[in-house]
Scaffold this motif. Structure first.
Motif, short mmCIF file in Angstrom:
data_model
loop_
_atom_site.label_atom_id
_atom_site.label_comp_id
_atom_site.label_asym_id
_atom_site.label_seq_id
_atom_site.Cartn_x
_atom_site.Cartn_y
_atom_site.Cartn_z
N VAL A 33 -28.09 3.67 12.67
CA VAL A 33 -27.30 4.73 12.04
C VAL A 33 -25.85 4.62 12.47
O VAL A 33 -25.56 4.52 13.67
N HIS A 34 -24.92 4.63 11.52
CA HIS A 34 -23.50 4.53 11.83
C HIS A 34 -22.96 5.88 12.32
O HIS A 34 -23.17 6.90 11.68
N LEU A 35 -22.28 5.84 13.47
CA LEU A 35 -21.62 7.03 13.99
C LEU A 35 -20.11 6.86 13.87
O LEU A 35 -19.57 5.81 14.25
N SER A 36 -19.43 7.85 13.34
CA SER A 36 -17.98 7.81 13.29
C SER A 36 -17.45 7.91 14.73
O SER A 36 -18.17 8.36 15.63
N PRO A 37 -16.20 7.52 14.97
CA PRO A 37 -15.64 7.68 16.32
C PRO A 37 -15.76 9.10 16.86
O PRO A 37 -16.09 9.29 18.05
N GLN A 38 -15.54 10.10 16.01
CA GLN A 38 -15.65 11.49 16.47
C GLN A 38 -17.09 11.85 16.82
O GLN A 38 -17.34 12.55 17.81
N GLU A 39 -18.04 11.38 16.02
CA GLU A 39 -19.45 11.64 16.30
C GLU A 39 -19.86 10.96 17.61
O GLU A 39 -20.59 11.54 18.43
N PHE A 40 -19.40 9.73 17.79
CA PHE A 40 -19.69 8.99 19.02
C PHE A 40 -19.13 9.73 20.24
O PHE A 40 -19.80 9.88 21.26
N LYS A 41 -17.90 10.21 20.11
CA LYS A 41 -17.25 10.91 21.21
C LYS A 41 -18.02 12.17 21.60
O LYS A 41 -18.12 12.51 22.79
N THR A 74 -9.37 8.42 17.72
CA THR A 74 -9.50 9.42 18.78
C THR A 74 -8.46 9.10 19.84
O THR A 74 -7.66 8.19 19.69
N ASP A 75 -8.51 9.78 20.95
CA ASP A 75 -7.59 9.47 22.04
C ASP A 75 -8.12 8.37 22.95
O ASP A 75 -7.51 8.04 23.96
N GLY A 76 -9.27 7.81 22.60
CA GLY A 76 -9.84 6.71 23.38
C GLY A 76 -10.46 7.15 24.70
O GLY A 76 -10.69 6.33 25.60
N GLU A 77 -10.75 8.44 24.82
CA GLU A 77 -11.26 8.99 26.09
C GLU A 77 -12.49 8.25 26.59
O GLU A 77 -13.40 7.92 25.85
N ASP A 78 -12.49 7.96 27.89
CA ASP A 78 -13.59 7.34 28.61
C ASP A 78 -13.81 5.87 28.29
O ASP A 78 -14.84 5.30 28.68
N PHE A 79 -12.86 5.25 27.61
CA PHE A 79 -12.91 3.79 27.55
C PHE A 79 -12.13 3.29 28.75
O PHE A 79 -10.92 3.51 28.86
N GLU A 80 -12.82 2.65 29.67
CA GLU A 80 -12.21 2.21 30.92
C GLU A 80 -11.66 0.79 30.78
O GLU A 80 -12.38 -0.12 30.37
N GLY A 81 -10.39 0.61 31.12
CA GLY A 81 -9.77 -0.71 31.02
C GLY A 81 -9.14 -0.94 29.67
O GLY A 81 -8.75 0.00 28.97
N ARG A 82 -9.04 -2.20 29.27
CA ARG A 82 -8.44 -2.56 27.98
C ARG A 82 -9.45 -3.35 27.16
O ARG A 82 -10.49 -3.78 27.67
#
Length: 321
Positions: A114-122, A214-222
């Motif tokens: 199932v595809h989750l949008s970035p907002q749904e994933f967040k 999104t603001d990329g919250e909780d993606f650690e590093g690059r």
């Protein structure tokens, strides 16, 4: 005076049947040349996959060209602004798969997670009943990954199927896969379903789309990317550096390819060690007779290996004139 970046980098894929990949490769390549686009594009019977760069207006023409073909009308482009071309050359090639997986029997158009949008994933990524799974290679997730994600010790995506057994302990939970742009997850999530996992999801558009929307919250590093930028920033809320220089061990988000082409290790390397080691990951690689000249980036354009981007075009132009 404006500081607006005039170039764009486009990342996309589309799983759809292409009856004659060779013919479409020719047409597609011709359009790219005529519109000053550079990048790496793969065409296969199962679809289209590419990263291209160009001036904003050229990229807009390219997206219109791709979507103008009914087969690719639903293609989802991820757009990032850039100061210049992200590639030095143009490669448009026909291959057996649009991403090397060894799972050619899987058609994501028939069944996938199932595809989750970035907002749904967040919204769900931190839930107790959710397991976030990174399906990328070692050098990619070592540079950056989502907080708490399950990662695998793999050199290539084709090694993913043999690691699925490590996820058996999570069969009662929701499994959410992610990768750079979403393409690997189409087959990874489908394979998980095939192996008996029931609640399987995927981050639609991957890390890049998550950062853009999104603001990329909780993606650690690059995030490692497959173009001249090598890495790109994702997290604008709580950014961090998780990777360490392979030479001195200091935290560094710079990713390089070892200057020794025989080694070609993808690894983090701080700027100081980069210059001191001349782009090599070890003393032995620094002394290797085939070591490439280091220019401070650690990025080396892919060798053509006899590939001629203009092959066949001159004769076609003569015929049409």
């Amino acid at each position: 005076m404006t500081n607006e970046k005039k170039y764009q980098v486009l990342l996309y894929y589309c799983y759809v049947k292409i009856e004659d990949p060779e013919q479409y490769r020719f047409e597609h390549h011709k359009f790219c040349l005529e519109n000053n686009l550079k990048g790496r594009i793969i065409i296969a019977h199962e679809g289209l996959n590419g990263t291209v760069s160009g001036l904003r207006e050229d990229c807009e023409r390219y997206m219109a060209y791709v979507k103008g073909d009914p087969r690719f009308a639903h293609t989802d482009f991820k757009l990032e602004a850039h100061e210049d071309h992200a590639f030095q050359k143009l490669h448009v090639r026909v291959k057996p798969e649009i991403v090397h997986s060894g799972l050619q029997h899987i058609d994501p158009n028939v069944r996938t997670g199932v595809h989750l949008s970035p907002q749904e994933f967040k919204q769900i990524k931190n839930a107790d009943d959710v397991v976030i799974v990174d399906v990328r290679s070692n050098y990619e997730h070592s540079l950056g990954h989502f907080k708490g994600a399950v990662t695998f010790d793999i050199e290539n995506f084709r090694d993913f199927p043999e690691k699925v057994k490590d996820l058996e302990q999570f069969k009662g939970k929701k499994i959410v896969t992610y990768c750079t742009g979403g393409i690997k997850c189409e087959k990874a999530s489908a394979y998980l379903l095939e192996q008996g996992f029931d609640n399987v999801y995927q981050l639609h558009g991957g890390i890049i789309k998550y950062g853009l929307e999104t603001d990329g919250e909780d993606f650690e590093g690059r995030c490692y990317v497959f173009d001249g930028r090598v890495v790109t920033d994702i997290n604008k809320k709580n950014p961090s550096v998780v990777s360490k220089c392979c030479v001195c061990g200091k935290h560094s988000a710079r990713m390089v390819n070892c200057a020794n082409p025989v080694c070609n290790l993808h690894a983090p390397m701080c700027e100081e060690c980069g210059w001191e080691m001349e782009g090599a990951c070890s003393p032995a690689c620094k002394e290797h007779p085939e070591k490439r000249a280091y220019d401070g980036t650690g990025y080396y354009a892919k060798e053509m290996n006899g590939y001629d981007p203009y092959h066949g075009l001159k004769n076609t132009q003569k015929h049409l004139s």
